[in-house]
Design a protein around this motif. Sequence first.
Motif, short mmCIF file in Angstrom:
data_model
loop_
_atom_site.label_atom_id
_atom_site.label_comp_id
_atom_site.label_asym_id
_atom_site.label_seq_id
_atom_site.Cartn_x
_atom_site.Cartn_y
_atom_site.Cartn_z
N PHE A 3 16.86 28.72 75.77
CA PHE A 3 18.10 28.62 75.00
C PHE A 3 18.87 27.37 75.42
CE2 PHE A 3 17.18 33.20 75.01
CZ PHE A 3 17.07 33.39 73.65
N ASP A 4 18.91 27.16 76.73
CA ASP A 4 19.60 25.97 77.24
C ASP A 4 18.91 24.71 76.72
OD1 ASP A 4 21.29 27.64 78.64
OD2 ASP A 4 19.98 27.66 80.42
N ALA A 5 17.55 24.73 76.77
CA ALA A 5 16.80 23.57 76.30
C ALA A 5 17.07 23.32 74.82
CB ALA A 5 15.30 23.80 76.53
N ALA A 6 17.06 24.41 74.03
CA ALA A 6 17.28 24.27 72.59
C ALA A 6 18.66 23.70 72.32
CB ALA A 6 17.12 25.63 71.90
N ARG A 7 19.66 24.16 73.09
CA ARG A 7 21.02 23.65 72.88
C ARG A 7 21.11 22.18 73.24
NH1 ARG A 7 25.34 26.98 75.91
NH2 ARG A 7 26.86 25.78 74.77
N SER A 8 20.42 21.82 74.33
CA SER A 8 20.49 20.42 74.75
C SER A 8 19.79 19.52 73.74
CB SER A 8 19.90 20.24 76.15
OG SER A 8 18.50 20.38 76.08
N LEU A 9 18.86 20.11 72.96
CA LEU A 9 18.21 19.34 71.90
C LEU A 9 19.09 19.30 70.64
CD1 LEU A 9 14.52 20.56 72.14
CD2 LEU A 9 15.39 18.27 72.63
N GLY A 10 20.21 20.02 70.69
CA GLY A 10 21.12 20.01 69.57
C GLY A 10 20.74 20.96 68.44
N LEU A 11 19.90 21.95 68.74
CA LEU A 11 19.51 22.91 67.69
C LEU A 11 20.70 23.82 67.37
CD1 LEU A 11 15.92 24.21 68.46
CD2 LEU A 11 16.66 22.57 66.74
#
Lengths: 223, 231
Positions: A125-133
């Motif tokens: 989830f953190d990774a997805a947020r950092s990708l701007g999803l």
Amino acid sequence: MEQIAHYYFNLELMRQSLPLMLEGLGVTVSISALVIAFGIAAAYGLTIARAVGGRVLAATVVAFIDVFRALPALVVIVVLYFSLPYVDLPISPFWTTVLALSCIMAAYGGEALWTGVAAVPSGQFDAARSLGLRRWPLMRHVVLPQATRLALPMMTNRAIAVTKGTALGSVIAVPELMSQGLSIQSITGSPSLLTLATVLYLGIFAPMVALSRVIERRLEVKA
Amino acid sequence: MISELRDAFLDVEAMIVTFPLLWQGLLFSARVWILIVPLGILLGLVLGINAASPSWPARIAGLGVIDFFRCFPPLVLLIVVVYALPFLGVRLDPFVSAVLALALTGGAYFGEIFRGAIRSVPRGQWEGAAALGLRRQQVLRLVVLPQALRQVVGPVLGNSLELMKATAICSAVALPDLLRNAQTAQGIVFKPAPLVLAAAIYLAIFLPIVWLVSRYEPKPGRAFEAARRGD
């Protein structure tokens, strides 16, 4: 011994009523297919609403899931069957059964998927947020595919259980396998048709149970 | 329109009049619940221990019984016990038939839960206990089962709920359970209000159990909450 054969394995009677029994089997299979299709589609709808919707929507979804996990399937079928005429919804026993079981399949499927969502590692989830999803792409591309894989064994079990629930349609006179067997039995007074119905049920469910064992073994080897 | 619906579904007078009948039904259902849950668990324990056994005849027997009873809808099993066994000269009391049919189905699913739990105990535990000189029975009783049973609380609760819910099928073979009596009551007052009341009673009993079962299910963590809020 001869008497047992005569009562339970009256082949002549079985042969005569085979067309009716196969019709019943057809009804059982159609209800199952409809319930699995509608139920699973609705389960995804519920999960998405629960994940991306607001607080009120999520609470409504949880209430729906809990109510249909708490009520016995037969109670849902009977209450719907006797209530729908009062709200001017003339739907047949067939569709009443499909509706009731679909709601239950959706509730259990929704819960299984949510457990799957819970098992997705938090780093993703953190990774997805950092990708701007945003919320929806996050669900569609990251969460749901993984949740589906994790929920699969539970969904399969539930699908088998719901398919067994089609026998409950006999209570409101859906001409499925069980009620065909029962009505021919009450006319002829012979339990042979119940034997035949039992064998046909075994024909549907034995492969399913065997398949679930195979899936289980596959998963075990990987683990 | 609204008042007509209220009169049909929420007629308090009809509910009060038929309540004694529903109460009788509830007591019948409760008697079935109190019997089948412990019976099912006991049967499941025996089946599960056999199905997880290293000796193949026991394993085949345990798995065979579990899978056989998993192959039938509980209603089909109940109907066979009630309508077909009498031809064999086996004429059981309807209450006993219902308990028997439900305990067998429930037992099969409990058996599957216990089998999984026993097999999940690492093999080293068996070997270690055997190396200490414990006999197989002792290994099972003192080492393996205590570890296995700790993990099954959630699934056993869940399956107990499913089994209790399944008792509603008693109504289909004319046993006077809550659902059956509610249907009778519905026929007396000619409106679905007693059925609504019965559904409410089922909810009052089963919803707390659903919530209890949910406590054993994993919930999405904080990262998920943050991701879904942080649009």
